[in-house]
Design a protein around this motif. Structure first.
Motif, mmCIF file in Angstrom:
data_model
loop_
_atom_site.group_PDB
_atom_site.id
_atom_site.type_symbol
_atom_site.label_atom_id
_atom_site.label_comp_id
_atom_site.label_asym_id
_atom_site.label_seq_id
_atom_site.Cartn_x
_atom_site.Cartn_y
_atom_site.Cartn_z
ATOM 1 N N GLN A 67 7.700 7.592 -3.407
ATOM 2 C CA GLN A 67 7.731 6.141 -3.674
ATOM 3 C C GLN A 67 6.491 5.388 -3.188
ATOM 4 O O GLN A 67 6.563 4.211 -2.823
ATOM 5 C CB GLN A 67 8.987 5.498 -3.069
ATOM 6 N N TYR A 68 5.344 6.062 -3.162
ATOM 7 C CA TYR A 68 4.097 5.356 -2.862
ATOM 8 C C TYR A 68 3.736 4.445 -4.040
ATOM 9 O O TYR A 68 4.021 4.759 -5.197
ATOM 10 C CB TYR A 68 2.959 6.350 -2.592
ATOM 11 N N LEU A 69 3.108 3.324 -3.730
ATOM 12 C CA LEU A 69 2.780 2.316 -4.732
ATOM 13 C C LEU A 69 1.301 2.401 -5.110
ATOM 14 O O LEU A 69 0.427 2.252 -4.241
ATOM 15 C CB LEU A 69 3.082 0.917 -4.163
ATOM 16 N N PRO A 70 0.975 2.640 -6.391
ATOM 17 C CA PRO A 70 -0.438 2.670 -6.803
ATOM 18 C C PRO A 70 -1.034 1.268 -6.830
ATOM 19 O O PRO A 70 -0.409 0.336 -7.348
ATOM 20 C CB PRO A 70 -0.386 3.282 -8.209
ATOM 21 N N THR A 190 6.780 2.492 3.385
ATOM 22 C CA THR A 190 7.228 2.105 4.727
ATOM 23 C C THR A 190 6.555 0.828 5.235
ATOM 24 O O THR A 190 6.991 0.249 6.221
ATOM 25 C CB THR A 190 6.934 3.247 5.721
ATOM 26 N N VAL A 191 5.489 0.408 4.551
ATOM 27 C CA VAL A 191 4.797 -0.826 4.953
ATOM 28 C C VAL A 191 5.646 -2.036 4.568
ATOM 29 O O VAL A 191 6.137 -2.126 3.436
ATOM 30 C CB VAL A 191 3.411 -0.918 4.290
ATOM 31 N N ASP A 192 5.830 -2.950 5.486
ATOM 32 C CA ASP A 192 6.616 -4.151 5.246
ATOM 33 C C ASP A 192 6.136 -4.870 3.982
ATOM 34 O O ASP A 192 4.930 -4.993 3.745
ATOM 35 C CB ASP A 192 6.483 -5.088 6.451
ATOM 36 N N ARG A 193 7.089 -5.331 3.153
ATOM 37 C CA ARG A 193 6.744 -5.905 1.845
ATOM 38 C C ARG A 193 5.788 -7.096 1.963
ATOM 39 O O ARG A 193 4.846 -7.235 1.188
ATOM 40 C CB ARG A 193 8.010 -6.309 1.105
ATOM 41 N N ILE A 199 -2.188 -6.712 2.485
ATOM 42 C CA ILE A 199 -3.118 -5.575 2.380
ATOM 43 C C ILE A 199 -3.762 -5.535 0.999
ATOM 44 O O ILE A 199 -4.975 -5.346 0.857
ATOM 45 C CB ILE A 199 -2.374 -4.256 2.671
ATOM 46 N N ILE A 200 -2.946 -5.717 -0.036
ATOM 47 C CA ILE A 200 -3.462 -5.681 -1.413
ATOM 48 C C ILE A 200 -4.524 -6.765 -1.609
ATOM 49 O O ILE A 200 -5.586 -6.517 -2.186
ATOM 50 C CB ILE A 200 -2.307 -5.865 -2.425
ATOM 51 N N LYS A 201 -4.256 -7.961 -1.122
ATOM 52 C CA LYS A 201 -5.220 -9.069 -1.268
ATOM 53 C C LYS A 201 -6.515 -8.780 -0.515
ATOM 54 O O LYS A 201 -7.616 -9.023 -1.039
ATOM 55 C CB LYS A 201 -4.594 -10.373 -0.763
#
Length: 250
Positions: A67-70, A190-193, A199-201
């Motif tokens: 369930q890793y997010l690309p 596992t990273v908090d939503r 992080i993405i930004k």
């Protein structure tokens, strides 16, 4: 991340990007290179990595199984992302079916071009033995030494390492018609939503010189992994007897 280079070399390459993430996120960020795909998958399975610079085979497994997010694709020469099987130039092998009963070399589990695509293409054969090599250069060494009759790697790896051998040492036996999708930066589930969005930004808004050094494309769409995932699932069923001698790929 996965790197065949020395740890110091890859760490130095990402040092400024590392400092940027640490500073803006106000977090401790540690770079952890691994030598091959097998070791990377162990880290991903344990969800020890928050961010992964993942090659396509590893990315497909991380996305579907863990369930890793690309997030963002990596900058890559797409023309070189094909899987090939090579033999010695003087080999009597000219068709895939002639590998029946022969020994071949593959990359580590997790490699799209060195493991998944070649097993998919060799479906139905019984091989004398399948050896898993830690690096693409090792595969070429084994073919040159006649330890195996054929070896699988990417066109990019072949173009990089084959000049280190005698001229006309190798011949390409087979080229897969499909391009592997580009590597991708992945984010752990596992990273908090809320922190995920931060992080993405931060990665997307990094200074252009840091983006270039890290080698990703912040404004591009996430690669389509549908076919890659289907190949991984198919190969998972085919490769159950890979360690056997002979190895039945069906």
């Amino acid at each position: 991340m996965i790197s065949y280079d020395e740890e110091e070399k890859i760490t130095n390459r990402y040092q400024r990007f590392n400092r940027y993430l640490s500073s803006v996120l106000k977090a401790h960020v540690e770079i952890e290179p691994t030598f091959n795909e097998r070791k990377a998958l162990k880290r991903i399975q344990s969800q020890a990595w928050s961010l992964v610079f993942a090659p396509p085979g590893v990315a497909a497994i991380a996305i579907t199984n863990f369930q890793y997010l690309p997030l963002f694709p990596m900058q890559e020469d797409m023309t070189n992302l094909r899987s090939i099987l090579v033999v010695r130039n003087n080999s009597p092998i000219f068709e895939l079916r002639q590998l029946q009963g022969k020994a071949i070399a593959l990359g580590e589990i997790g490699s799209a071009t060195g493991y998944y695509f070649p097993i998919y293409n060799l479906y139905g054969l019984t091989l004398a033995e399948v050896l898993l090599a830690p690096t693409a250069k090792t595969i070429l060494e084994w073919v040159a030494e006649e330890k195996v009759i054929a070896g699988a790697l990417s066109t990019k790896e072949f173009n990089l390492y084959s000049p280190q051998f005698s001229p006309k040492e190798f011949r390409i036996l087979y080229t897969d018609s499909h391009l592997a999708p580009p590597s991708t930066i992945l984010l752990a589930p596992t990273v908090d939503r809320t922190y995920q969005n931060r992080i993405i930004k931060v990665i997307k808004d990094a200074p252009p010189d840091l983006v270039q050094e890290a080698g990703y494309v912040p404004n591009a769409s996430v690669p389509n992994y549908e076919y890659m995932i289907s190949v991984v699932e198919r190969v998972s069923a085919i490769a159950t007897q890979l360690d056997n001698k002979p190895a039945q790929l069906f």
